[in-house]
Design a protein around this motif. Structure first.
Motif, PDB file in Angstrom:
ATOM      1  N   VAL A   1       0.845  -1.190   0.000  1.00 43.49           N
ATOM      2  CA  VAL A   1       0.000   0.000   0.000  1.00 43.49           C
ATOM      3  C   VAL A   1       0.885   1.245   0.000  1.00 43.49           C
ATOM      4  CG1 VAL A   1      -0.222   0.207   2.511  1.00 43.49           C
ATOM      5  CG2 VAL A   1      -2.075   0.984   1.057  1.00 43.49           C
ATOM      6  N   ARG A   2       0.393   2.302  -0.597  1.00 43.81           N
ATOM      7  CA  ARG A   2       1.041   3.616  -0.523  1.00 43.81           C
ATOM      8  C   ARG A   2       0.376   4.335   0.665  1.00 43.81           C
ATOM      9  NH1 ARG A   2       3.021   5.678  -5.936  1.00 43.81           N
ATOM     10  NH2 ARG A   2       2.822   3.908  -7.331  1.00 43.81           N
ATOM     11  N   PRO A   3       0.988   4.279   1.836  1.00 46.28           N
ATOM     12  CA  PRO A   3       0.329   4.778   3.049  1.00 46.28           C
ATOM     13  C   PRO A   3      -0.132   6.228   2.952  1.00 46.28           C
ATOM     14  CG  PRO A   3       2.375   3.668   3.618  1.00 46.28           C
ATOM     15  CD  PRO A   3       2.322   3.762   2.133  1.00 46.28           C
ATOM     16  N   HIS A   4       0.685   7.095   2.371  1.00 43.84           N
ATOM     17  CA  HIS A   4       0.316   8.501   2.293  1.00 43.84           C
ATOM     18  C   HIS A   4      -0.974   8.679   1.483  1.00 43.84           C
ATOM     19  CE1 HIS A   4       0.708  12.833   2.152  1.00 43.84           C
ATOM     20  NE2 HIS A   4       0.522  12.779   0.846  1.00 43.84           N
ATOM     21  N   GLN A   5      -1.055   8.023   0.352  1.00 42.61           N
ATOM     22  CA  GLN A   5      -2.245   8.131  -0.486  1.00 42.61           C
ATOM     23  C   GLN A   5      -3.468   7.524   0.204  1.00 42.61           C
ATOM     24  OE1 GLN A   5      -2.446   9.935  -3.088  1.00 42.61           O
ATOM     25  NE2 GLN A   5      -0.263  10.323  -3.232  1.00 42.61           N
ATOM     26  N   PHE A   6      -3.257   6.377   0.835  1.00 47.21           N
ATOM     27  CA  PHE A   6      -4.346   5.709   1.558  1.00 47.21           C
ATOM     28  C   PHE A   6      -4.906   6.622   2.646  1.00 47.21           C
ATOM     29  CE2 PHE A   6      -6.046   2.966   4.869  1.00 47.21           C
ATOM     30  CZ  PHE A   6      -6.837   2.086   4.146  1.00 47.21           C
ATOM     31  N   HIS A   7      -4.008   7.173   3.475  1.00 45.71           N
ATOM     32  CA  HIS A   7      -4.441   8.040   4.576  1.00 45.71           C
ATOM     33  C   HIS A   7      -5.073   9.329   4.058  1.00 45.71           C
ATOM     34  CE1 HIS A   7      -3.096   5.589   7.849  1.00 45.71           C
ATOM     35  NE2 HIS A   7      -1.850   5.568   7.422  1.00 45.71           N
ATOM     36  N   ARG A   8      -4.531   9.892   2.999  1.00 46.64           N
ATOM     37  CA  ARG A   8      -5.085  11.128   2.446  1.00 46.64           C
ATOM     38  C   ARG A   8      -6.532  10.917   2.025  1.00 46.64           C
ATOM     39  NH1 ARG A   8      -5.767  13.113  -2.533  1.00 46.64           N
ATOM     40  NH2 ARG A   8      -4.640  11.396  -3.515  1.00 46.64           N
ATOM     41  N   ARG A   9      -6.793   9.821   1.337  1.00 49.43           N
ATOM     42  CA  ARG A   9      -8.165   9.545   0.879  1.00 49.43           C
ATOM     43  C   ARG A   9      -9.088   9.216   2.057  1.00 49.43           C
ATOM     44  NH1 ARG A   9     -10.009   9.206  -4.166  1.00 49.43           N
ATOM     45  NH2 ARG A   9      -8.488   9.556  -5.801  1.00 49.43           N
TER      46      ARG A   9
ATOM     47  N   THR B   1      -8.930   7.224  12.046  1.00 47.60           N
ATOM     48  CA  THR B   1      -8.312   6.207  12.906  1.00 47.60           C
ATOM     49  C   THR B   1      -8.326   4.845  12.216  1.00 47.60           C
ATOM     50  OG1 THR B   1     -10.385   5.573  13.971  1.00 47.60           O
ATOM     51  CG2 THR B   1      -9.157   7.428  14.960  1.00 47.60           C
ATOM     52  N   ALA B   2      -7.461   3.964  12.692  1.00 49.73           N
ATOM     53  CA  ALA B   2      -7.442   2.598  12.147  1.00 49.73           C
ATOM     54  C   ALA B   2      -8.793   1.921  12.358  1.00 49.73           C
ATOM     55  CB  ALA B   2      -6.319   1.784  12.798  1.00 49.73           C
ATOM     56  N   THR B   3      -9.422   2.203  13.480  1.00 44.67           N
ATOM     57  CA  THR B   3     -10.735   1.623  13.758  1.00 44.67           C
ATOM     58  C   THR B   3     -11.766   2.080  12.735  1.00 44.67           C
ATOM     59  OG1 THR B   3     -10.243   1.499  16.121  1.00 44.67           O
ATOM     60  CG2 THR B   3     -12.568   1.421  15.489  1.00 44.67           C
ATOM     61  N   ALA B   4     -11.800   3.376  12.465  1.00 48.43           N
ATOM     62  CA  ALA B   4     -12.753   3.918  11.490  1.00 48.43           C
ATOM     63  C   ALA B   4     -12.462   3.392  10.089  1.00 48.43           C
ATOM     64  CB  ALA B   4     -12.700   5.445  11.506  1.00 48.43           C
ATOM     65  N   GLN B   5     -11.188   3.287   9.747  1.00 44.51           N
ATOM     66  CA  GLN B   5     -10.814   2.785   8.430  1.00 44.51           C
ATOM     67  C   GLN B   5     -11.185   1.318   8.274  1.00 44.51           C
ATOM     68  OE1 GLN B   5      -6.656   3.821   8.289  1.00 44.51           O
ATOM     69  NE2 GLN B   5      -7.103   6.010   8.253  1.00 44.51           N
ATOM     70  N   ALA B   6     -10.951   0.545   9.315  1.00 40.63           N
ATOM     71  CA  ALA B   6     -11.305  -0.878   9.275  1.00 40.63           C
ATOM     72  C   ALA B   6     -12.811  -1.054   9.128  1.00 40.63           C
ATOM     73  CB  ALA B   6     -10.803  -1.577  10.538  1.00 40.63           C
ATOM     74  N   GLU B   7     -13.567  -0.288   9.886  1.00 38.84           N
ATOM     75  CA  GLU B   7     -15.028  -0.370   9.781  1.00 38.84           C
ATOM     76  C   GLU B   7     -15.500   0.029   8.388  1.00 38.84           C
ATOM     77  OE1 GLU B   7     -16.602   1.994  12.979  1.00 38.84           O
ATOM     78  OE2 GLU B   7     -16.019   0.510  14.492  1.00 38.84           O
ATOM     79  N   TYR B   8     -14.926   1.077   7.824  1.00 40.06           N
ATOM     80  CA  TYR B   8     -15.319   1.555   6.504  1.00 40.06           C
ATOM     81  C   TYR B   8     -15.057   0.502   5.425  1.00 40.06           C
ATOM     82  CZ  TYR B   8     -15.764   4.713   2.513  1.00 40.06           C
ATOM     83  OH  TYR B   8     -16.144   5.302   1.331  1.00 40.06           O
ATOM     84  N   LEU B   9     -13.940  -0.206   5.548  1.00 41.18           N
ATOM     85  CA  LEU B   9     -13.598  -1.236   4.556  1.00 41.18           C
ATOM     86  C   LEU B   9     -14.132  -2.615   4.930  1.00 41.18           C
ATOM     87  CD1 LEU B   9      -9.912  -0.312   3.634  1.00 41.18           C
ATOM     88  CD2 LEU B   9     -12.024   0.285   2.425  1.00 41.18           C
ATOM     89  N   ASP B  10     -14.744  -2.723   6.104  1.00 39.70           N
ATOM     90  CA  ASP B  10     -15.272  -3.992   6.596  1.00 39.70           C
ATOM     91  C   ASP B  10     -14.177  -5.056   6.710  1.00 39.70           C
ATOM     92  OD1 ASP B  10     -17.231  -5.650   7.642  1.00 39.70           O
ATOM     93  OD2 ASP B  10     -17.826  -6.419   5.665  1.00 39.70           O
ATOM     94  N   VAL B  11     -13.071  -4.655   7.341  1.00 40.48           N
ATOM     95  CA  VAL B  11     -11.963  -5.566   7.632  1.00 40.48           C
ATOM     96  C   VAL B  11     -11.585  -5.380   9.096  1.00 40.48           C
ATOM     97  CG1 VAL B  11     -11.076  -5.549   5.260  1.00 40.48           C
ATOM     98  CG2 VAL B  11     -10.157  -3.933   6.923  1.00 40.48           C
ATOM     99  N   SER B  12     -10.738  -6.232   9.609  1.00 40.69           N
ATOM    100  CA  SER B  12     -10.313  -6.110  11.006  1.00 40.69           C
ATOM    101  C   SER B  12      -9.289  -4.986  11.157  1.00 40.69           C
ATOM    102  CB  SER B  12      -9.710  -7.425  11.500  1.00 40.69           C
ATOM    103  OG  SER B  12      -8.466  -7.656  10.867  1.00 40.69           O
TER     104      SER B  12
ATOM    105  N   SER C   1      -6.619  -5.286  12.785  1.00 42.74           N
ATOM    106  CA  SER C   1      -5.340  -5.957  12.568  1.00 42.74           C
ATOM    107  C   SER C   1      -4.962  -5.963  11.094  1.00 42.74           C
ATOM    108  CB  SER C   1      -5.414  -7.391  13.095  1.00 42.74           C
ATOM    109  OG  SER C   1      -4.253  -8.107  12.767  1.00 42.74           O
ATOM    110  N   THR C   2      -5.932  -6.209  10.235  1.00 42.49           N
ATOM    111  CA  THR C   2      -5.645  -6.217   8.793  1.00 42.49           C
ATOM    112  C   THR C   2      -5.171  -4.844   8.337  1.00 42.49           C
ATOM    113  OG1 THR C   2      -7.204  -7.995   8.331  1.00 42.49           O
ATOM    114  CG2 THR C   2      -6.666  -6.521   6.501  1.00 42.49           C
ATOM    115  N   ILE C   3      -5.879  -3.803   8.729  1.00 43.09           N
ATOM    116  CA  ILE C   3      -5.489  -2.432   8.339  1.00 43.09           C
ATOM    117  C   ILE C   3      -4.075  -2.126   8.817  1.00 43.09           C
ATOM    118  CG2 ILE C   3      -5.879   0.022   8.888  1.00 43.09           C
ATOM    119  CD1 ILE C   3      -7.780  -0.797   6.801  1.00 43.09           C
ATOM    120  N   THR C   4      -3.801  -2.359  10.087  1.00 42.68           N
ATOM    121  CA  THR C   4      -2.490  -1.992  10.630  1.00 42.68           C
ATOM    122  C   THR C   4      -1.366  -2.826  10.020  1.00 42.68           C
ATOM    123  OG1 THR C   4      -2.840  -3.410  12.571  1.00 42.68           O
ATOM    124  CG2 THR C   4      -3.423  -1.086  12.785  1.00 42.68           C
TER     125      THR C   4
END
Length: 89
Positions: free
Chosen positions: A13-21, A29-40, A42-45
């Motif tokens: 992953v390109r972290p900067h682009q991922f976080h920017r979007r 937060t990792a929690t919000a991102q995980a919920e948005y993508l419907d993944v754990s 742990s997977t996001i981090t």
């Protein structure tokens, strides 16, 4: 055979682009991102840290959810040398 062998290239992953979007959508937060993508969480981090390669499902889900092309969020990382020398006790 002992020594070093060339590992396989990896998709990362390109972290900067991922976080920017994600931040633009309010998912900071990792929690919000995980919920948005419907993944754990742990997977996001682990994907963002480069500890694991993202699965095809993760890549498709992220690109669809963030409305972007795969090349904007992901790139091929060069192969790394792997040490195949066995430790001797």
């Amino acid at each position: 055979m002992q020594g070093k062998t060339l590992g396989s290239p990896r998709l990362v992953v390109r972290p900067h682009q991922f976080h920017r979007r994600m931040h633009a959508l309010g998912h900071r937060t990792a929690t919000a991102q995980a919920e948005y993508l419907d993944v754990s969480i742990s997977t996001i981090t682990r994907v963002l840290a480069g500890e694991v390669q993202p699965s095809g499902a993760f890549i498709a889900r992220a690109c669809a959810a963030l409305d972007c092309e795969i090349t904007e969020l992901f790139e091929v990382a060069p192969a790394r040398d792997r040490d195949t020398t066995k430790a001797v006790a």
